[in-house]
Design an enzyme around this catalytic site. Structure first.
Site, mmCIF file in Angstrom:
data_model
loop_
_atom_site.group_PDB
_atom_site.id
_atom_site.type_symbol
_atom_site.label_atom_id
_atom_site.label_comp_id
_atom_site.label_asym_id
_atom_site.label_seq_id
_atom_site.Cartn_x
_atom_site.Cartn_y
_atom_site.Cartn_z
ATOM 1 C CB THR A 171 -0.903 -0.003 1.255
ATOM 2 O OG1 THR A 171 -1.515 -1.264 1.367
ATOM 3 C CG2 THR A 171 -1.968 1.063 1.176
ATOM 4 N NE ARG A 199 -6.450 -9.489 1.135
ATOM 5 C CZ ARG A 199 -5.624 -8.492 1.419
ATOM 6 N NH1 ARG A 199 -5.066 -7.801 0.426
ATOM 7 N NH2 ARG A 199 -5.358 -8.159 2.650
ATOM 8 C CB VAL A 200 -11.338 -6.636 -1.518
ATOM 9 C CG1 VAL A 200 -11.236 -5.130 -1.295
ATOM 10 C CG2 VAL A 200 -11.808 -6.931 -2.935
ATOM 11 C CB THR A 222 0.119 1.119 5.094
ATOM 12 O OG1 THR A 222 1.043 0.069 4.766
ATOM 13 C CG2 THR A 222 0.790 2.031 6.102
ATOM 14 C CG HIS A 224 -2.766 -8.372 8.814
ATOM 15 N ND1 HIS A 224 -3.388 -8.916 9.905
ATOM 16 C CD2 HIS A 224 -3.002 -9.225 7.783
ATOM 17 C CE1 HIS A 224 -3.977 -10.048 9.560
ATOM 18 N NE2 HIS A 224 -3.756 -10.255 8.281
#
Length: 314
Positions: A171, A199-200, A222, A224
């Site tokens: 990110t 996956r989003v 930003t 996990h």
């Protein structure tokens, strides 16, 4: 009231390896200065965060746009969000393909549709309709991303195992306040290597990957993604600020809460409605930079805070 403009950018919170350290620092400094030049010329915070994030998307040192990683099928799926704190206008895209600057597309969704988020095939169809340029997947993929994906295929490392490491790229984002006291934010990502198709993560989700409201401030996160979503991290920071906490304290409390509650690590940048800002993280490193009052501040390691004088005519 004439506000002194501020911009803060990040290039992702993770265990940035030494061979990417310098390019990450240079990348965030360039993005911050480019975004600030828009603010210095009377541009809006929305324009500034979009421009800064586009620069990061074009830089292969970061996992967004041209530096995106590969999913389980060896393909690229991109996510992005942009939000205007003046009126809570927001545009978001997820699982899009063959688009170099997802943040620009997210702004188009915000301005040219009645919706907030477009995803997958439908999003790409809309991109074709409005003639957003498509680029071949191979132009978005670096040699490193391919090598990384091949490693995961070879050793069949599960994404579950990946999630709680800091090895995954992550990110990019920006927050800003302009001379008219409007705040904005933007976040963009290529996700995590070997993620399931479709996956989003948190990045394109309002309140998780980003949030902006002139009443309080703007945040880009930003780290996990699944953990960030569970605690709606971006909004959590602003809740803490609404209770009277400074941006730095609010950021630290929110990251600590995420670590304790769901064992997730990450980072964030935040700017308040009064122009105070913070860049905080609980991972090994996070590349970040800010510009205010012709001072460029940046860092990579915990506790780092380098400063350089830059010159913009305000």
């Amino acid at each position: 009231m004439h506000m002194k403009p501020v911009i803060v950018v990040h290039g992702g919170a993770w265990a940035i390896p030494d061979d990417l350290a310098e390019s990450s620092k240079i990348g965030v400094k360039c993005a911050a200065m480019s975004g600030f030049s828009i603010l210095a010329n009377g541009g809006s915070s929305l324009q500034a965060v979009e421009a800064a994030v586009q620069i990061l998307e074009d830089n292969i040192a970061f996992d967004a746009g041209h530096g995106a990683v590969l999913n389980a099928d060896g393909d690229v799926e991109l996510d992005a969000i942009i939000m205007d704190g003046k009126n809570l206008a927001v545009g978001s895209v997820s699982c899009i393909k063959n688009i170099a600057n997802p943040v620009k597309f997210a702004r188009t969704v915000m301005e040219q549709t009645p919706h907030i988020m477009l995803t997958g095939i439908g999003a790409n169809k809309f991109a074709e309709k409005i003639k957003i340029e498509k680029i071949p997947t191979k132009e978005l993929v670096t040699e490193n991303a391919v090598k990384e994906w091949e490693q995961y295929q070879k050793y069949k490392q599960s994404v579950k195992g990946l999630f709680n490491t800091e090895k995954t790229h992550d990110t990019v984002g920006a927050v800003a306040i302009d001379s008219k006291s409007n705040v904005s934010c933007a976040t963009s990502t290529g996700g995590i290597t070997n993620k399931m198709v479709g996956r989003v993560g948190d990045s394109p989700l309002i309140g998780s990957g980003a949030y902006a409201d002139n009443f309080t401030g703007a945040v880009s996160t930003t780290g996990h993604g699944e953990s960030i979503m569970k605690v709606t991290l971006a909004r959590q920071v602003l809740f803490n600020m609404e209770k009277g906490e400074s941006p730095q304290i609010a950021a630290d409390h929110s990251l600590e809460y995420m670590k304790n509650k769901v064992h997730g690590r990450g980072g964030l940048i935040v700017v308040s409605k009064s122009g105070e800002w913070a860049a905080r993280f609980t991972t090994r490193r996070m590349a970040w930079a800010s510009v205010e009052n012709n001072i460029l501040t940046y860092g990579l390691n915990p506790g780092e805070n380098f400063q350089e004088n830059v010159h913009f005519k305000l």
